[in-house]
Design an enzyme around this catalytic site. Structure first.
Site, PDB file in Angstrom:
ATOM      1  N   HIS A   1       0.472  -1.189  -0.014  1.00  0.00           N
ATOM      2  CA  HIS A   1      -0.250  -0.002  -0.084  1.00  0.00           C
ATOM      3  C   HIS A   1       1.239   1.378  -0.409  1.00  0.00           C
ATOM      4  O   HIS A   1       2.166   1.100   0.299  1.00  0.00           O
ATOM      5  CB  HIS A   1      -1.038  -0.366   1.052  1.00  0.00           C
ATOM      6  CG  HIS A   1      -0.726  -0.305   2.279  1.00  0.00           C
ATOM      7  ND1 HIS A   1      -0.266  -1.067   3.157  1.00  0.00           N
ATOM      8  CD2 HIS A   1       0.310   0.831   3.007  1.00  0.00           C
ATOM      9  CE1 HIS A   1       0.611  -0.690   4.320  1.00  0.00           C
ATOM     10  NE2 HIS A   1       0.571   0.327   4.266  1.00  0.00           N
ATOM     11  N   ALA A   2      -0.076   2.670  -0.595  1.00  0.00           N
ATOM     12  CA  ALA A   2       1.383   3.858  -0.391  1.00  0.00           C
ATOM     13  C   ALA A   2       0.522   3.847   0.794  1.00  0.00           C
ATOM     14  O   ALA A   2      -1.650   4.485   1.056  1.00  0.00           O
ATOM     15  CB  ALA A   2       1.009   3.822  -1.109  1.00  0.00           C
TER      16      ALA A   2
END
Length: 139
Positions: free
Chosen positions: A52-53
């Site tokens: 994820h970011a």
């Protein structure tokens, strides 16, 4: 943010015959005040963590025990960091996709974050992340 804004930080090391000591201090060794810390451990073989970011959160990641790889991607290129020393930390700025993999037995990853937990700060779909990064989609 671009991959070249990620970097390794060598933390202080105090050597002692009884055992060594390292530490980190927010806004001294790292470029933000720490709002939250968490750790990842007991990762089964072959599992990937992260993927994820964050829209706003910055992180420092340390291998307190064992080793693991961190794969960073800015939507155009990818870089792999292997962490295996407790006095080395990886700075990951916001808007960089990250995944953690290749955990050794008994590996412990410590993460110091710039924000408190906020589910709305996560981008969990890589295609969406790339659109935001490469097409200028507003977040």
């Amino acid at each position: 943010m671009k991959l070249n804004q990620s970097y390794l930080i060598e933390l202080p090391k105090i050597f002692d015959d009884r055992g060594n000591l390292s530490f980190l201090e927010g806004s001294n060794h790292i470029p933000f005040e720490i709002a939250r810390t968490y750790w990842i451990y007991d990762v089964p073989g072959g599992e990937i963590r992260g993927a994820h970011a964050f829209k706003q959160q910055e992180e420092i990641i340390i291998a307190l025990s064992g080793s693991f790889d961190i794969v960073l991607n800015d939507g155009k290129s990818e870089q792999v960091y292997s962490l295996n020393r407790s006095y080395k930390a990886l700075y990951v700025p916001k808007m960089i996709w990250r995944s953690m993999q290749n955990f050794s037995t008994n590996a412990v990853a410590l993460v110091a974050a710039s924000t408190s937990f906020n589910v709305d700060d996560y981008i969990r779909d890589f295609d969406e992340f790339c659109k935001i990064k490469n097409d200028g989609v507003r977040i």
